[in-house]
Design an enzyme around this catalytic site. Structure first.
Site, PDB file in Angstrom:
ATOM      1  N   ASP A  77      32.455  42.271  25.871  1.00 55.87           N
ATOM      2  CA  ASP A  77      32.864  42.030  27.260  1.00 55.87           C
ATOM      3  C   ASP A  77      31.726  41.320  27.979  1.00 55.87           C
ATOM      4  O   ASP A  77      30.563  41.736  27.851  1.00 55.87           O
ATOM      5  CB  ASP A  77      33.110  43.355  27.990  1.00 55.87           C
ATOM      6  CG  ASP A  77      34.568  43.760  27.999  1.00 55.87           C
ATOM      7  OD1 ASP A  77      35.411  42.996  27.500  1.00 55.87           O
ATOM      8  OD2 ASP A  77      34.861  44.859  28.502  1.00 55.87           O
ATOM      9  N   ASN A  85      32.458  34.380  38.710  1.00 53.89           N
ATOM     10  CA  ASN A  85      33.522  33.536  39.258  1.00 53.89           C
ATOM     11  C   ASN A  85      33.434  33.420  40.767  1.00 53.89           C
ATOM     12  O   ASN A  85      33.572  32.334  41.336  1.00 53.89           O
ATOM     13  CB  ASN A  85      34.902  34.110  38.876  1.00 53.89           C
ATOM     14  CG  ASN A  85      35.391  33.603  37.540  1.00 53.89           C
ATOM     15  OD1 ASN A  85      35.043  32.501  37.117  1.00 53.89           O
ATOM     16  ND2 ASN A  85      36.204  34.387  36.865  1.00 53.89           N
ATOM     17  N   HIS A  90      35.361  29.179  39.592  1.00 58.12           N
ATOM     18  CA  HIS A  90      36.062  29.404  38.322  1.00 58.12           C
ATOM     19  C   HIS A  90      35.627  28.419  37.243  1.00 58.12           C
ATOM     20  O   HIS A  90      35.719  28.726  36.051  1.00 58.12           O
ATOM     21  CB  HIS A  90      37.571  29.315  38.551  1.00 58.12           C
ATOM     22  CG  HIS A  90      38.116  30.488  39.309  1.00 58.12           C
ATOM     23  ND1 HIS A  90      38.301  31.721  38.725  1.00 58.12           N
ATOM     24  CD2 HIS A  90      38.485  30.630  40.605  1.00 58.12           C
ATOM     25  CE1 HIS A  90      38.778  32.567  39.620  1.00 58.12           C
ATOM     26  NE2 HIS A  90      38.902  31.930  40.770  1.00 58.12           N
ATOM     27  N   ASP A  94      34.715  29.402  33.489  1.00 55.38           N
ATOM     28  CA  ASP A  94      35.270  28.767  32.289  1.00 55.38           C
ATOM     29  C   ASP A  94      34.167  28.300  31.350  1.00 55.38           C
ATOM     30  O   ASP A  94      34.282  28.406  30.124  1.00 55.38           O
ATOM     31  CB  ASP A  94      36.147  27.571  32.687  1.00 55.38           C
ATOM     32  CG  ASP A  94      37.493  28.000  33.251  1.00 55.38           C
ATOM     33  OD1 ASP A  94      37.826  29.191  33.161  1.00 55.38           O
ATOM     34  OD2 ASP A  94      38.207  27.135  33.809  1.00 55.38           O
ATOM     35  N   ASP A 120      37.785  38.019  29.782  1.00 57.08           N
ATOM     36  CA  ASP A 120      36.427  37.841  29.258  1.00 57.08           C
ATOM     37  C   ASP A 120      36.163  38.767  28.073  1.00 57.08           C
ATOM     38  O   ASP A 120      35.010  39.101  27.790  1.00 57.08           O
ATOM     39  CB  ASP A 120      35.395  38.087  30.368  1.00 57.08           C
ATOM     40  CG  ASP A 120      35.480  39.503  30.935  1.00 57.08           C
ATOM     41  OD1 ASP A 120      36.600  40.035  30.991  1.00 57.08           O
ATOM     42  OD2 ASP A 120      34.448  40.068  31.313  1.00 57.08           O
TER      43      ASP A 120
END
Length: 224
Positions: A77, A85, A90, A94, A120
């Site tokens: 994780d 984010n 975002h 990414d 994630d």
């Protein structure tokens, strides 16, 4: 035409015949390769290049069935991903996901498989000898903590890692190994230290291989 001339002409005729037959065969080969690539890509997450859940589970279980105790299954994780984010946008998130997928693929090598289970969350299954597990998992932690370049600026990332192996949990069932790895991962959450599951991590209830009650299990069926 003399007999000698006919004999000399035959190789050319044979070459023409072979070429004529090869053209459609070549076309079908190109088509088959393109179709194979399309099917392979359909099983991959386009952002990270990792396998989707079904593809990962199939290939990981095959590894375990074939190599047994030399396989390590790990769950990963990204820590504080929402804050990344929110703070950087975002696109930054990414890029962090894409970098994580690439790093996991490098770590797993050609003998392993990487999956993106959702958001994630990632999973890896690869062959590691029992004597090298601790070293290799520490290496993975270092790789995943390397900053990610966002528009020319290094942005810190971190990950939590839980691992499980057939010999420590006495099972070759992937779901049980994922459950143990997930519980171990949460035991070491935010520490940056990989935790290898022991028997105490093996009996937690699970949903799709993840610990019941953990964030996101209500959307577990929607793998990325």
């Amino acid at each position: 035409m003399t007999s000698i001339a006919r004999l000399q002409a035959r190789p050319g005729h044979r070459a023409l015949l072979i070429t004529t037959l090869a053209v459609p065969l070549t076309g079908w080969t190109v088509h088959a390769v393109a179709l194979h690539r399309q099917l392979a890509n359909a099983h991959r997450d386009p952002l990270t290049g990792a396998q989707r859940r079904a593809g990962f589970e199939r290939r990981a279980q095959h590894l375990i069935d074939r190599y047994g105790d030399t396989v390590t299954v790990a769950l990963i994780d990204l820590d504080h991903f929402k804050a990344l984010n929110d703070g950087h946008g975002h696109e930054a998130g990414d890029r962090a996901l894409a970098a994580t997928g690439e790093r996991l693929a490098r770590w797993a090598g050609s003998r392993g498989v990487v999956g993106r289970l959702g958001g994630d969350e990632f999973a890896v299954a690869t062959r590691i000898g029992p004597g090298r597990r601790e070293v290799r998992l520490a290496q993975l932690a270092r790789m995943l903590s390397e900053p990610v370049d966002i528009d020319g600026h290094p942005v810190d990332v971190a990950a939590s890692i839980g691992a499980a192996t057939p010999d420590t949990l006495n099972t070759r069932d992937l779901s049980a190994l994922l459950r143990g790895a997930d519980t171990a991962m949460y035991a070491g959450k935010h520490t940056g230290i990989p935790v290898v599951a022991g028997p105490e991590h093996a009996n937690a209830a699970s949903i799709n291989g993840r610990r019941a009650g953990r964030p996101g299990t209500h959307t577990a069926a929607r793998a990325a």
